[in-house]
Scaffold this motif. Structure first.
Motif, PDB file in Angstrom:
ATOM      1  N   ARG A   1       0.915  -1.130   0.060  1.00  0.00           N
ATOM      2  CA  ARG A   1       0.035  -0.196   0.079  1.00  0.00           C
ATOM      3  C   ARG A   1       0.795   1.215   0.007  1.00  0.00           C
ATOM      4  O   ARG A   1       0.339   2.378   0.287  1.00  0.00           O
ATOM      5  N   CYS A   2       2.019   1.085  -0.187  1.00  0.00           N
ATOM      6  CA  CYS A   2       3.134   2.140   0.100  1.00  0.00           C
ATOM      7  C   CYS A   2       3.142   3.310  -1.180  1.00  0.00           C
ATOM      8  O   CYS A   2       2.920   2.978  -2.215  1.00  0.00           O
ATOM      9  N   THR A   3       2.894   4.493  -0.581  1.00  0.00           N
ATOM     10  CA  THR A   3       2.908   5.875  -1.485  1.00  0.00           C
ATOM     11  C   THR A   3       3.941   6.700  -1.421  1.00  0.00           C
ATOM     12  O   THR A   3       3.718   7.949  -1.545  1.00  0.00           O
ATOM     13  N   ALA A   4       5.116   6.305  -0.695  1.00  0.00           N
ATOM     14  CA  ALA A   4       6.157   6.740  -0.293  1.00  0.00           C
ATOM     15  C   ALA A   4       7.035   7.711  -1.615  1.00  0.00           C
ATOM     16  O   ALA A   4       7.825   8.818  -1.216  1.00  0.00           O
ATOM     17  N   CYS A   5       7.051   7.232  -2.450  1.00  0.00           N
ATOM     18  CA  CYS A   5       7.660   8.069  -3.622  1.00  0.00           C
ATOM     19  C   CYS A   5       6.746   7.894  -4.773  1.00  0.00           C
ATOM     20  O   CYS A   5       5.633   7.160  -4.821  1.00  0.00           O
ATOM     21  N   GLY A   6       6.991   8.513  -5.947  1.00  0.00           N
ATOM     22  CA  GLY A   6       6.197   8.830  -7.182  1.00  0.00           C
ATOM     23  C   GLY A   6       6.056   7.538  -7.967  1.00  0.00           C
ATOM     24  O   GLY A   6       5.195   7.556  -8.605  1.00  0.00           O
ATOM     25  N   LEU A   7       6.716   6.668  -7.689  1.00  0.00           N
ATOM     26  CA  LEU A   7       6.571   5.274  -8.429  1.00  0.00           C
ATOM     27  C   LEU A   7       5.389   4.551  -8.065  1.00  0.00           C
ATOM     28  O   LEU A   7       4.780   3.809  -8.998  1.00  0.00           O
ATOM     29  N   HIS A   8       4.557   4.927  -7.122  1.00  0.00           N
ATOM     30  CA  HIS A   8       3.225   4.384  -6.631  1.00  0.00           C
ATOM     31  C   HIS A   8       2.362   4.909  -7.836  1.00  0.00           C
ATOM     32  O   HIS A   8       1.480   4.107  -8.147  1.00  0.00           O
ATOM     33  N   LYS A   9       2.291   5.889  -8.695  1.00  0.00           N
ATOM     34  CA  LYS A   9       1.482   6.465  -9.573  1.00  0.00           C
ATOM     35  C   LYS A   9       1.666   5.329 -10.798  1.00  0.00           C
ATOM     36  O   LYS A   9       0.332   5.448 -11.413  1.00  0.00           O
ATOM     37  N   THR A  10       2.750   4.738 -11.078  1.00  0.00           N
ATOM     38  CA  THR A  10       2.675   4.068 -12.419  1.00  0.00           C
ATOM     39  C   THR A  10       2.868   2.690 -12.318  1.00  0.00           C
ATOM     40  O   THR A  10       2.800   1.936 -13.287  1.00  0.00           O
ATOM     41  N   ARG A  11       2.996   2.229 -11.291  1.00  0.00           N
ATOM     42  CA  ARG A  11       3.091   0.694 -10.872  1.00  0.00           C
ATOM     43  C   ARG A  11       1.838   0.202 -11.291  1.00  0.00           C
ATOM     44  O   ARG A  11       0.771   0.627 -10.818  1.00  0.00           O
ATOM     45  N   THR A  12       1.818  -1.108 -11.648  1.00  0.00           N
ATOM     46  CA  THR A  12       0.723  -1.984 -11.670  1.00  0.00           C
ATOM     47  C   THR A  12       0.566  -2.629 -10.199  1.00  0.00           C
ATOM     48  O   THR A  12      -0.562  -2.880  -9.691  1.00  0.00           O
TER      49      THR A  12
ATOM     50  N   LEU B   1      14.243  -1.435  -5.165  1.00  0.00           N
ATOM     51  CA  LEU B   1      13.039  -0.768  -5.330  1.00  0.00           C
ATOM     52  C   LEU B   1      12.015  -1.705  -5.539  1.00  0.00           C
ATOM     53  O   LEU B   1      11.958  -2.688  -6.026  1.00  0.00           O
ATOM     54  N   LYS B   2      10.855  -1.367  -4.838  1.00  0.00           N
ATOM     55  CA  LYS B   2       9.889  -2.339  -4.943  1.00  0.00           C
ATOM     56  C   LYS B   2       8.649  -2.104  -6.067  1.00  0.00           C
ATOM     57  O   LYS B   2       7.760  -2.763  -6.331  1.00  0.00           O
ATOM     58  N   CYS B   3       8.769  -0.979  -6.533  1.00  0.00           N
ATOM     59  CA  CYS B   3       7.913  -0.494  -7.698  1.00  0.00           C
ATOM     60  C   CYS B   3       8.752  -0.411  -9.013  1.00  0.00           C
ATOM     61  O   CYS B   3      10.021   0.453  -8.810  1.00  0.00           O
ATOM     62  N   ARG B   4       8.270  -0.582 -10.233  1.00  0.00           N
ATOM     63  CA  ARG B   4       8.811  -0.185 -11.504  1.00  0.00           C
ATOM     64  C   ARG B   4       9.152   1.149 -11.617  1.00  0.00           C
ATOM     65  O   ARG B   4       7.898   1.834 -11.854  1.00  0.00           O
TER      66      ARG B   4
ATOM     67  N   ALA C   1      16.271   6.272  -1.591  1.00  0.00           N
ATOM     68  CA  ALA C   1      15.874   6.509   0.053  1.00  0.00           C
ATOM     69  C   ALA C   1      14.862   6.223   0.621  1.00  0.00           C
ATOM     70  O   ALA C   1      14.624   5.591   1.565  1.00  0.00           O
ATOM     71  N   ARG C   2      13.671   6.551  -0.244  1.00  0.00           N
ATOM     72  CA  ARG C   2      12.419   5.929   0.329  1.00  0.00           C
ATOM     73  C   ARG C   2      12.053   4.484   0.386  1.00  0.00           C
ATOM     74  O   ARG C   2      11.501   4.092   1.243  1.00  0.00           O
ATOM     75  N   CYS C   3      12.441   4.002  -0.480  1.00  0.00           N
ATOM     76  CA  CYS C   3      12.433   2.311  -0.311  1.00  0.00           C
ATOM     77  C   CYS C   3      13.333   1.312   0.233  1.00  0.00           C
ATOM     78  O   CYS C   3      12.697   0.598   0.682  1.00  0.00           O
ATOM     79  N   SER C   4      14.326   1.975   0.450  1.00  0.00           N
ATOM     80  CA  SER C   4      15.454   1.011   1.071  1.00  0.00           C
ATOM     81  C   SER C   4      15.367   0.594   2.534  1.00  0.00           C
ATOM     82  O   SER C   4      15.397  -0.579   2.937  1.00  0.00           O
ATOM     83  N   PRO C   5      14.436   1.281   3.347  1.00  0.00           N
ATOM     84  CA  PRO C   5      13.923   0.702   4.694  1.00  0.00           C
ATOM     85  C   PRO C   5      13.264  -0.557   4.551  1.00  0.00           C
ATOM     86  O   PRO C   5      13.509  -1.498   5.447  1.00  0.00           O
ATOM     87  N   PHE C   6      12.534  -0.590   3.501  1.00  0.00           N
ATOM     88  CA  PHE C   6      11.928  -2.090   3.278  1.00  0.00           C
ATOM     89  C   PHE C   6      12.882  -3.106   3.311  1.00  0.00           C
ATOM     90  O   PHE C   6      12.705  -4.358   3.888  1.00  0.00           O
ATOM     91  N   LEU C   7      14.046  -2.887   2.410  1.00  0.00           N
ATOM     92  CA  LEU C   7      15.018  -4.068   2.081  1.00  0.00           C
ATOM     93  C   LEU C   7      15.666  -4.186   3.389  1.00  0.00           C
ATOM     94  O   LEU C   7      15.972  -5.324   3.636  1.00  0.00           O
TER      95      LEU C   7
HETATM   96 FE1  SF4 Z   1       6.973   2.885  -1.690  1.00  0.00          FE
HETATM   97 FE2  SF4 Z   1       9.100   1.801  -2.572  1.00  0.00          FE
HETATM   98 FE3  SF4 Z   1       7.046   1.933  -4.300  1.00  0.00          FE
HETATM   99 FE4  SF4 Z   1       8.260   4.191  -3.743  1.00  0.00          FE
HETATM  100  S1  SF4 Z   1       9.156   2.277  -4.826  1.00  0.00           S
HETATM  101  S2  SF4 Z   1       6.141   3.797  -3.712  1.00  0.00           S
HETATM  102  S3  SF4 Z   1       9.099   3.784  -1.610  1.00  0.00           S
HETATM  103  S4  SF4 Z   1       7.323   0.633  -2.320  1.00  0.00           S
END
Ligand code: SF4
Length: 231
Positions: free
Chosen positions: A60-71, A131-134, A147-153
């Motif tokens: 459910r992450c929206t911490a960076c702009g990649l959430h807008k374009t991911r499937t 990164l968890k999103c494309r 920087a926003r995604c690496s805490p998950f890793l």
């Molecule tokens: Fe969140 Fe990582 Fe996806 Fe960015 S790339 S929206 S930080 S899960």
């Protein structure tokens, strides 16, 4: 019937390579500098999560702009008690579509190399990306996205407690080692990620475009196996 190791290597164009001696003896372990920026509330929250919460949080992450374009997000896959953790860069188009890292041709190459080592995706191996999103169009990750995604890793690594991390490609290596160094200069040595031995090799997608470097990647994986065996 499962193909033999020799058959797999032959398919990879590496048949003679497994007989080669190691490129380099394990060097003295080198400590990576501690990761910066671990103190904010978001990171503290992530670092308190167990697997189910962490997966839910990524999805459910929206911490960076990649959430807008991911499937969909691509969390990671494999044995959550694995000794081997393989880390890549970011999902590509197929990974974004299927929700699993390292699928398609690069994934097939990786699976073949693992099989040649006697390993298998999901059995003592866990695979994840920084990164968890494309990134759209498979562009390079932006520093802010990393920087926003690496805490998950970071949390995945804490939960896994692997014996060895294999950083595949420049972004994975540079992120985990907090380094700007090239892959070439990082290969062939045992680094440390918060005490966990880490070796560096090429990303399978790179190897598909640079076939001569497959032999180097195979040497890296043999080096990784010797490192695990010596722990
Ligand atoms: Fe969140 Fe990582 Fe996806 Fe960015 S790339 S929206 S930080 S899960």
């Amino acid at each position: 019937m499962r193909p033999s190791r020799a058959a797999i290597l032959a398919e990879m164009g590496l048949a003679p390579i497994w007989k080669l001696r190691a490129r380099a003896a394990p060097a003295a372990a080198q400590e990576a500098p501690p990761r910066a920026g671990s103190g904010d509330a978001r990171e503290a929250g992530i670092r308190a999560m167990q697997w189910p919460e962490l997966k839910h949080e990524v999805a459910r992450c929206t911490a960076c702009g990649l959430h807008k374009t991911r499937t969909q997000t691509v969390f990671g896959v494999g044995d959550e008690r694995a000794e081997w953790l393989l880390v890549g860069e970011a999902p590509g188009a197929e990974e974004d579509r299927l929700g699993e890292p390292f699928v398609g041709q690069a994934g097939k190459l990786l699976d073949n190399m693992l099989a040649a080592l006697g390993l298998e995706r999901g059995k003592n191996v866990y695979i994840a990306n920084v990164l968890k999103c494309r990134p759209p169009g498979n562009r390079n990750p932006e520093p802010e996205e990393v920087a926003r995604c690496s805490p998950f890793l970071v949390r995945q690594i804490e939960l896994l407690q692997p014996k060895l991390i294999v950083a595949m490609g420049r972004f994975a290596a540079q992120t985990l080692l907090s380094s700007d160094a090239s892959i070439a200069s990082l290969r062939g040595r045992v680094h440390r990620y918060h005490g966990v031995p880490l070796v560096v090799t090429y990303h399978p997608a790179y190897l598909l475009r640079n076939l001569p470097d497959k032999a180097k990647a195979w040497a890296d994986l043999l080096f990784a196996r010797r490192t695990v065996a010596g722990l």
